[in-house]
Motif scaffolding. Structure first.
Motif, PDB file in Angstrom:
ATOM      1  N   PRO A 125       0.862  -1.249   0.023  1.00 44.40           N
ATOM      2  CA  PRO A 125       0.073   0.052  -0.001  1.00 44.40           C
ATOM      3  C   PRO A 125       0.893   1.161  -0.041  1.00 44.40           C
ATOM      4  O   PRO A 125       0.384   2.487   0.113  1.00 44.40           O
ATOM      5  CB  PRO A 125      -0.592  -0.063   1.256  1.00 44.40           C
ATOM      6  CG  PRO A 125       0.189  -0.735   2.204  1.00 44.40           C
ATOM      7  CD  PRO A 125       1.066  -1.824   1.449  1.00 44.40           C
ATOM      8  N   TYR A 126       2.293   1.260  -0.197  1.00 41.49           N
ATOM      9  CA  TYR A 126       2.777   2.085  -0.049  1.00 41.49           C
ATOM     10  C   TYR A 126       2.874   3.200  -1.404  1.00 41.49           C
ATOM     11  O   TYR A 126       2.683   4.583  -1.337  1.00 41.49           O
ATOM     12  CB  TYR A 126       4.504   1.914  -0.122  1.00 41.49           C
ATOM     13  CG  TYR A 126       4.625   1.400   1.508  1.00 41.49           C
ATOM     14  CD1 TYR A 126       4.950   2.608   2.261  1.00 41.49           C
ATOM     15  CD2 TYR A 126       4.868   0.098   1.759  1.00 41.49           C
ATOM     16  CE1 TYR A 126       5.098   2.038   3.692  1.00 41.49           C
ATOM     17  CE2 TYR A 126       4.796  -0.344   2.939  1.00 41.49           C
ATOM     18  CZ  TYR A 126       5.062   0.585   4.099  1.00 41.49           C
ATOM     19  OH  TYR A 126       5.252   0.187   5.229  1.00 41.49           O
ATOM     20  N   GLU A 127       2.834   2.473  -2.669  1.00 40.59           N
ATOM     21  CA  GLU A 127       2.316   3.322  -3.862  1.00 40.59           C
ATOM     22  C   GLU A 127       1.874   2.314  -4.789  1.00 40.59           C
ATOM     23  O   GLU A 127       2.263   1.273  -5.162  1.00 40.59           O
ATOM     24  CB  GLU A 127       3.586   4.197  -4.391  1.00 40.59           C
ATOM     25  CG  GLU A 127       4.821   3.404  -4.578  1.00 40.59           C
ATOM     26  CD  GLU A 127       5.676   3.553  -3.049  1.00 40.59           C
ATOM     27  OE1 GLU A 127       5.601   4.772  -2.790  1.00 40.59           O
ATOM     28  OE2 GLU A 127       6.368   2.999  -2.508  1.00 40.59           O
ATOM     29  N   TYR A 128       0.564   2.841  -5.408  1.00 40.90           N
ATOM     30  CA  TYR A 128       0.112   1.864  -6.497  1.00 40.90           C
ATOM     31  C   TYR A 128      -0.888   2.838  -7.238  1.00 40.90           C
ATOM     32  O   TYR A 128      -1.123   3.898  -6.851  1.00 40.90           O
ATOM     33  CB  TYR A 128      -0.596   0.786  -5.725  1.00 40.90           C
ATOM     34  CG  TYR A 128      -1.817   1.123  -4.607  1.00 40.90           C
ATOM     35  CD1 TYR A 128      -1.409   1.450  -3.533  1.00 40.90           C
ATOM     36  CD2 TYR A 128      -3.186   1.223  -5.208  1.00 40.90           C
ATOM     37  CE1 TYR A 128      -2.317   1.873  -2.499  1.00 40.90           C
ATOM     38  CE2 TYR A 128      -4.255   1.660  -4.017  1.00 40.90           C
ATOM     39  CZ  TYR A 128      -3.633   2.035  -2.782  1.00 40.90           C
ATOM     40  OH  TYR A 128      -4.670   2.389  -1.657  1.00 40.90           O
TER      41      TYR A 128
ATOM     42  N   ILE B 161       0.627   5.304   0.856  1.00 41.82           N
ATOM     43  CA  ILE B 161       1.316   5.804   1.857  1.00 41.82           C
ATOM     44  C   ILE B 161       2.212   7.050   1.640  1.00 41.82           C
ATOM     45  O   ILE B 161       2.189   8.024   2.244  1.00 41.82           O
ATOM     46  CB  ILE B 161       1.981   4.722   2.964  1.00 41.82           C
ATOM     47  CG1 ILE B 161       0.904   3.807   3.695  1.00 41.82           C
ATOM     48  CG2 ILE B 161       2.534   5.403   4.143  1.00 41.82           C
ATOM     49  CD1 ILE B 161       1.461   2.543   4.225  1.00 41.82           C
ATOM     50  N   ASP B 162       3.097   6.552   0.723  1.00 42.96           N
ATOM     51  CA  ASP B 162       4.164   7.504   0.218  1.00 42.96           C
ATOM     52  C   ASP B 162       3.561   8.854  -0.369  1.00 42.96           C
ATOM     53  O   ASP B 162       4.192   9.706   0.343  1.00 42.96           O
ATOM     54  CB  ASP B 162       5.398   6.712  -0.587  1.00 42.96           C
ATOM     55  CG  ASP B 162       6.055   5.749   0.153  1.00 42.96           C
ATOM     56  OD1 ASP B 162       6.041   6.044   1.338  1.00 42.96           O
ATOM     57  OD2 ASP B 162       6.746   4.840  -0.463  1.00 42.96           O
ATOM     58  N   PRO B 163       2.741   8.604  -1.437  1.00 39.96           N
ATOM     59  CA  PRO B 163       1.902   9.852  -1.938  1.00 39.96           C
ATOM     60  C   PRO B 163       1.460  10.838  -0.846  1.00 39.96           C
ATOM     61  O   PRO B 163       1.791  11.981  -0.890  1.00 39.96           O
ATOM     62  CB  PRO B 163       1.084   9.251  -2.936  1.00 39.96           C
ATOM     63  CG  PRO B 163       1.687   8.030  -3.314  1.00 39.96           C
ATOM     64  CD  PRO B 163       2.273   7.495  -1.989  1.00 39.96           C
ATOM     65  N   GLU B 164       0.901   9.964   0.275  1.00 41.87           N
ATOM     66  CA  GLU B 164       0.042  10.866   1.076  1.00 41.87           C
ATOM     67  C   GLU B 164       1.243  11.656   2.121  1.00 41.87           C
ATOM     68  O   GLU B 164       1.213  12.828   2.486  1.00 41.87           O
ATOM     69  CB  GLU B 164      -0.744  10.042   2.221  1.00 41.87           C
ATOM     70  CG  GLU B 164      -2.146   9.811   1.112  1.00 41.87           C
ATOM     71  CD  GLU B 164      -3.002   9.784   2.081  1.00 41.87           C
ATOM     72  OE1 GLU B 164      -3.269  10.266   3.134  1.00 41.87           O
ATOM     73  OE2 GLU B 164      -4.132   8.654   1.645  1.00 41.87           O
TER      74      GLU B 164
ATOM     75  N   ALA C 148       9.639   5.386  -2.078  1.00 41.03           N
ATOM     76  CA  ALA C 148       9.324   4.137  -2.803  1.00 41.03           C
ATOM     77  C   ALA C 148       9.319   3.003  -2.109  1.00 41.03           C
ATOM     78  O   ALA C 148       9.931   2.082  -2.353  1.00 41.03           O
ATOM     79  CB  ALA C 148      10.049   3.966  -4.132  1.00 41.03           C
ATOM     80  N   GLY C 149       9.077   3.362  -0.749  1.00 38.90           N
ATOM     81  CA  GLY C 149       9.240   2.276   0.391  1.00 38.90           C
ATOM     82  C   GLY C 149      10.717   1.653   0.306  1.00 38.90           C
ATOM     83  O   GLY C 149      11.148   0.750   0.450  1.00 38.90           O
TER      84      GLY C 149
ATOM     85  N   PRO D  69       3.588  -4.877   0.644  1.00 38.19           N
ATOM     86  CA  PRO D  69       3.335  -5.577  -0.640  1.00 38.19           C
ATOM     87  C   PRO D  69       3.076  -7.087  -0.624  1.00 38.19           C
ATOM     88  O   PRO D  69       2.074  -7.563  -1.377  1.00 38.19           O
ATOM     89  CB  PRO D  69       4.559  -5.034  -1.597  1.00 38.19           C
ATOM     90  CG  PRO D  69       5.357  -4.143  -0.638  1.00 38.19           C
ATOM     91  CD  PRO D  69       4.781  -4.219   0.785  1.00 38.19           C
ATOM     92  N   ALA D  70       3.612  -7.845   0.119  1.00 37.36           N
ATOM     93  CA  ALA D  70       3.323  -9.236   0.030  1.00 37.36           C
ATOM     94  C   ALA D  70       2.156  -9.437   0.321  1.00 37.36           C
ATOM     95  O   ALA D  70       1.374 -10.315  -0.376  1.00 37.36           O
ATOM     96  CB  ALA D  70       4.601  -9.968   0.713  1.00 37.36           C
TER      97      ALA D  70
END
Ligand code: GLN
Length: 251
Positions: free
Chosen positions: A38-41, A50-53, A90-91, A189-190
């Protein structure tokens, strides 16, 4: 007639001034690889997670607009080092090797390297990958820490081969199609990939624990300082925790 022209001109100048004012905020470009939920998609035509936010919150605090570029993970470090992007989120794990090319911000999250296998796999724990006589084909994302660890621990140790994919999705598809025996990838991501692909599971044991941080060019210490100051405020007021909790439920 002259008067109307003068009024129109004044109006036009005023509007231009307004527009200039609205545009005066500088834009920072963040690069990522949006195949890392859920970090970037990607959702619709947007890169979310999460990262964009966190990036949006940090940029708002620093007084910048944010633009996001989605590109291959393998090109992120060189891109930010050369000034093509202002920062990377990017995580991305903090490693000493990467620190020779870029600076890392303070860490904003913890990551874990996990192993995805098919539900009926004979690999039941991470240690099975390192067992004497082991010979597995391990999938990773090119240039990630999963790639770096397994290249040393498995390939160079003669315990199997490593197949490198441009992103997590392609690695997981190769596992689904029986082309590889497992995927070493970050735990969140896993979990997302396993939820989206029946017949897969994440091993309970973890491969490694790491810190995620933003990458910034070595010569851009001004941005690094501003970024860390904004991040510290957002940690202190609970914003970072709230963003992470929105995407990752506590177990
Ligand atoms: N955390 C891992 C690394 O930094 C993977 C990151 C990613 O694939 N986006 O190498």
């Amino acid at each position: 007639m002259k008067k109307i022209l003068a009024v129109a001109l004044t109006l036009a100048l005023t509007l231009t001034a307004f527009a200039a004012c609205a545009e005066s905020k500088e834009t920072l470009t963040m690069a990522t690889n949006a195949s890392f939920p859920p970090y970037e998609y990607v959702e619709g035509d947007q890169v979310v997670g999460i990262d964009p936010e966190i990036a949006a919150a940090v940029c708002e605090k620093m007084g910048y607009d944010l633009e996001i570029v989605d590109t291959e993970f393998d090109s992120l470090i060189s891109g930010v080092a050369s000034g093509k992007y202002d920062f990377v989120m990017a995580g991305m794990t903090v490693t000493e090797e990467r620190q020779q090319m870029i600076n890392f911000s303070d860490s904003y999250a913890t990551g874990i390297q996990s192993v995805i296998v098919k539900e009926d796999s004979d690999i039941t724990s991470v240690d099975d990958l390192f067992a004497e006589g082991a010979n597995h084909t391990v999938g990773v994302q090119l240039s990630t820490t999963g790639d770096i660890y397994t290249t040393g621990d498995i390939e160079e140790a003669g315990l199997g081969t490593v197949q490198r994919f441009p992103n997590g999705n392609e690695a997981v598809m190769a596992l689904v199609n029986g082309k590889i025996d497992c995927v070493v990838i970050d735990n969140e991501p896993a979990k997302a990939y396993v939820a989206a692909n029946p017949g897969l599971k994440v091993l309970d044991s973890s491969y490694a624990v790491e810190d995620y941080a933003a990458a910034i060019a070595k010569d851009n210490t001004e941005l690094l300082e501003k970024f860390n100051a904004a991040l510290a405020e957002l940690k202190a007021d609970g914003t970072i925790d709230a963003i992470i909790a929105k995407y990752i439920s506590a177990e």
